[in-house]
Design a protein around this motif. Sequence first.
Motif, PDB file in Angstrom:
ATOM      1  N   ASP A  65      44.533   7.849  12.472  1.00  0.00           N
ATOM      2  CA  ASP A  65      44.723   8.989  11.929  1.00  0.00           C
ATOM      3  C   ASP A  65      43.363   9.349  11.361  1.00  0.00           C
ATOM      4  O   ASP A  65      43.107  10.535  10.826  1.00  0.00           O
ATOM      5  N   PHE A  66      42.257   8.556  11.511  1.00  0.00           N
ATOM      6  CA  PHE A  66      40.756   8.802  10.841  1.00  0.00           C
ATOM      7  C   PHE A  66      39.887   8.950  12.312  1.00  0.00           C
ATOM      8  O   PHE A  66      38.895   9.091  11.947  1.00  0.00           O
ATOM      9  N   ARG A  67      40.393   9.154  13.577  1.00  0.00           N
ATOM     10  CA  ARG A  67      39.694   9.520  14.501  1.00  0.00           C
ATOM     11  C   ARG A  67      38.984  10.969  14.435  1.00  0.00           C
ATOM     12  O   ARG A  67      39.418  12.001  14.071  1.00  0.00           O
ATOM     13  N   GLY A  68      37.460  10.931  14.865  1.00  0.00           N
ATOM     14  CA  GLY A  68      37.065  11.995  14.504  1.00  0.00           C
ATOM     15  C   GLY A  68      35.943  12.128  13.072  1.00  0.00           C
ATOM     16  O   GLY A  68      35.085  12.984  12.704  1.00  0.00           O
ATOM     17  N   ARG A  69      36.074  11.163  12.399  1.00  0.00           N
ATOM     18  CA  ARG A  69      35.487  10.854  11.059  1.00  0.00           C
ATOM     19  C   ARG A  69      34.827   9.467  11.054  1.00  0.00           C
ATOM     20  O   ARG A  69      35.627   8.504  11.589  1.00  0.00           O
ATOM     21  N   ARG A  70      33.913   9.277  10.397  1.00  0.00           N
ATOM     22  CA  ARG A  70      33.410   7.948  10.263  1.00  0.00           C
ATOM     23  C   ARG A  70      34.175   7.183   9.103  1.00  0.00           C
ATOM     24  O   ARG A  70      34.471   7.605   7.894  1.00  0.00           O
ATOM     25  N   MET A  71      34.534   6.154   9.222  1.00  0.00           N
ATOM     26  CA  MET A  71      35.343   5.310   8.231  1.00  0.00           C
ATOM     27  C   MET A  71      34.612   4.223   7.312  1.00  0.00           C
ATOM     28  O   MET A  71      33.729   3.492   7.896  1.00  0.00           O
ATOM     29  N   ALA A  87      31.618  -0.904  -6.355  1.00  0.00           N
ATOM     30  CA  ALA A  87      31.405  -0.663  -5.233  1.00  0.00           C
ATOM     31  C   ALA A  87      31.939   0.543  -4.776  1.00  0.00           C
ATOM     32  O   ALA A  87      31.182   1.544  -4.240  1.00  0.00           O
ATOM     33  N   LEU A  88      33.250   1.183  -5.314  1.00  0.00           N
ATOM     34  CA  LEU A  88      33.716   2.437  -5.212  1.00  0.00           C
ATOM     35  C   LEU A  88      32.882   3.575  -5.740  1.00  0.00           C
ATOM     36  O   LEU A  88      32.785   4.503  -5.116  1.00  0.00           O
ATOM     37  N   GLN A  89      32.344   3.422  -6.939  1.00  0.00           N
ATOM     38  CA  GLN A  89      31.226   4.240  -7.643  1.00  0.00           C
ATOM     39  C   GLN A  89      30.353   4.371  -6.823  1.00  0.00           C
ATOM     40  O   GLN A  89      29.802   5.546  -6.684  1.00  0.00           O
ATOM     41  N   VAL A  90      29.686   3.439  -6.086  1.00  0.00           N
ATOM     42  CA  VAL A  90      28.649   3.515  -5.341  1.00  0.00           C
ATOM     43  C   VAL A  90      28.726   4.456  -4.042  1.00  0.00           C
ATOM     44  O   VAL A  90      28.039   5.416  -3.655  1.00  0.00           O
ATOM     45  N   ILE A  91      29.986   4.103  -3.300  1.00  0.00           N
ATOM     46  CA  ILE A  91      30.423   5.016  -2.446  1.00  0.00           C
ATOM     47  C   ILE A  91      30.605   6.671  -2.777  1.00  0.00           C
ATOM     48  O   ILE A  91      30.086   7.497  -1.973  1.00  0.00           O
ATOM     49  N   VAL A  92      31.223   6.926  -3.890  1.00  0.00           N
ATOM     50  CA  VAL A  92      31.398   8.080  -4.369  1.00  0.00           C
ATOM     51  C   VAL A  92      30.084   9.035  -4.584  1.00  0.00           C
ATOM     52  O   VAL A  92      29.970  10.003  -4.092  1.00  0.00           O
ATOM     53  N   GLU A  93      29.017   8.202  -5.149  1.00  0.00           N
ATOM     54  CA  GLU A  93      27.902   8.761  -5.402  1.00  0.00           C
ATOM     55  C   GLU A  93      27.007   9.015  -4.265  1.00  0.00           C
ATOM     56  O   GLU A  93      26.431   9.937  -4.109  1.00  0.00           O
ATOM     57  N   ALA A  94      27.176   7.950  -3.256  1.00  0.00           N
ATOM     58  CA  ALA A  94      26.455   8.190  -1.949  1.00  0.00           C
ATOM     59  C   ALA A  94      27.174   9.567  -1.229  1.00  0.00           C
ATOM     60  O   ALA A  94      26.324  10.255  -0.578  1.00  0.00           O
ATOM     61  N   LEU A  95      28.520   9.591  -1.438  1.00  0.00           N
ATOM     62  CA  LEU A  95      28.972  10.779  -0.539  1.00  0.00           C
ATOM     63  C   LEU A  95      28.578  12.060  -1.184  1.00  0.00           C
ATOM     64  O   LEU A  95      28.490  13.214  -0.642  1.00  0.00           O
ATOM     65  N   ARG A  96      28.334  12.007  -2.566  1.00  0.00           N
ATOM     66  CA  ARG A  96      27.914  13.343  -3.406  1.00  0.00           C
ATOM     67  C   ARG A  96      26.617  13.567  -2.810  1.00  0.00           C
ATOM     68  O   ARG A  96      26.156  14.564  -2.599  1.00  0.00           O
ATOM     69  N   GLN A  97      25.813  12.703  -2.559  1.00  0.00           N
ATOM     70  CA  GLN A  97      24.267  12.842  -2.087  1.00  0.00           C
ATOM     71  C   GLN A  97      24.302  13.395  -0.733  1.00  0.00           C
ATOM     72  O   GLN A  97      23.345  14.128  -0.294  1.00  0.00           O
ATOM     73  N   LEU A  98      25.308  13.229   0.043  1.00  0.00           N
ATOM     74  CA  LEU A  98      25.312  13.487   1.528  1.00  0.00           C
ATOM     75  C   LEU A  98      25.713  15.084   1.664  1.00  0.00           C
ATOM     76  O   LEU A  98      25.497  15.784   2.516  1.00  0.00           O
ATOM     77  N   GLY A  99      26.343  15.601   0.440  1.00  0.00           N
ATOM     78  CA  GLY A  99      26.609  17.011   0.663  1.00  0.00           C
ATOM     79  C   GLY A  99      27.490  17.357   1.347  1.00  0.00           C
ATOM     80  O   GLY A  99      28.803  16.512   1.539  1.00  0.00           O
ATOM     81  N   ASP A 100      27.484  18.593   2.285  1.00  0.00           N
ATOM     82  CA  ASP A 100      28.522  18.913   3.094  1.00  0.00           C
ATOM     83  C   ASP A 100      28.803  18.000   4.234  1.00  0.00           C
ATOM     84  O   ASP A 100      29.912  18.059   4.757  1.00  0.00           O
ATOM     85  N   THR A 101      27.883  17.065   4.495  1.00  0.00           N
ATOM     86  CA  THR A 101      28.128  16.082   5.858  1.00  0.00           C
ATOM     87  C   THR A 101      29.040  15.034   5.477  1.00  0.00           C
ATOM     88  O   THR A 101      29.429  14.286   6.192  1.00  0.00           O
ATOM     89  N   ALA A 102      29.410  14.829   3.835  1.00  0.00           N
ATOM     90  CA  ALA A 102      30.441  14.126   3.611  1.00  0.00           C
ATOM     91  C   ALA A 102      31.634  14.344   4.084  1.00  0.00           C
ATOM     92  O   ALA A 102      32.488  13.435   4.102  1.00  0.00           O
ATOM     93  N   ALA A 103      31.930  15.551   4.645  1.00  0.00           N
ATOM     94  CA  ALA A 103      33.166  15.872   5.085  1.00  0.00           C
ATOM     95  C   ALA A 103      33.596  15.033   6.163  1.00  0.00           C
ATOM     96  O   ALA A 103      34.697  14.965   6.553  1.00  0.00           O
ATOM     97  N   ALA A 104      32.771  14.462   6.859  1.00  0.00           N
ATOM     98  CA  ALA A 104      32.835  13.982   8.309  1.00  0.00           C
ATOM     99  C   ALA A 104      33.140  12.175   7.918  1.00  0.00           C
ATOM    100  O   ALA A 104      32.952  11.460   8.692  1.00  0.00           O
ATOM    101  N   VAL A 105      32.900  11.779   6.672  1.00  0.00           N
ATOM    102  CA  VAL A 105      33.010  10.352   6.235  1.00  0.00           C
ATOM    103  C   VAL A 105      34.448  10.334   5.438  1.00  0.00           C
ATOM    104  O   VAL A 105      34.772  11.272   4.523  1.00  0.00           O
ATOM    105  N   VAL A 106      35.297   9.298   5.630  1.00  0.00           N
ATOM    106  CA  VAL A 106      36.397   9.082   4.940  1.00  0.00           C
ATOM    107  C   VAL A 106      36.298   7.828   4.301  1.00  0.00           C
ATOM    108  O   VAL A 106      36.252   6.622   5.111  1.00  0.00           O
ATOM    109  N   PRO A 107      36.108   7.660   2.788  1.00  0.00           N
ATOM    110  CA  PRO A 107      36.228   6.212   2.235  1.00  0.00           C
ATOM    111  C   PRO A 107      37.614   5.671   2.239  1.00  0.00           C
ATOM    112  O   PRO A 107      38.562   6.235   1.641  1.00  0.00           O
TER     113      PRO A 107
END
Length: 202
Positions: A65-71, A87-107
Amino acid sequence: MTLPLRRALATAAVGLAIAAIVSLLVLGLPAILAPVDRPETGGAARVGAPFALIDAAGRPVTDRDFRGRRMLVLFGSLAGEGLARPALQVIVEALRQLGDTAAAVVPIFITLTPDLDTGEHLQRTLSAIDPRIVALTGTPETLAELARAYHVPTRPLPGSGEKIVPDPARLLYVMDESGQFQFHVPMPTAPDTLAERLAQHR
């Protein structure tokens, strides 16, 4: 010893030497060049496995279900105080820093205490942290097998003698768009460090 006899012996010796060399090339060389039976050390690291789990709403979810995105896969427990929430807070903040490219990542958070992390508890807790986090659960047997496939660190269970249990939220596993392992990140880590590594390994 006469000269003709010496010549005959020399000729025979040369012939024997040539025969020995030919025998080595014909019989010995293939054995020398034959592949040795040894474990493979090259290729991609064998981390991760296909999965069929259940999300916090009770719907079936598979890795496909997550093909095409990085997990970004994190194993852990939201019951009690532990490493999962930081750890989840770290992930969320890292995704915020990635900006629009975070759409290609699913935590993805996979609980290892399904009896404590019920669907309702997962949904309520992770929605408060970030609604992008996908919470997954399953049977204890399925989750334990998946944890072994990801090589989740283990530790002795205090007061239980020899029993070994997963020591979750120590590593964040980054899988590529096809579901193959890319690298892991020790947790906790700085959000900008995680964001930088994700940006470097697109």
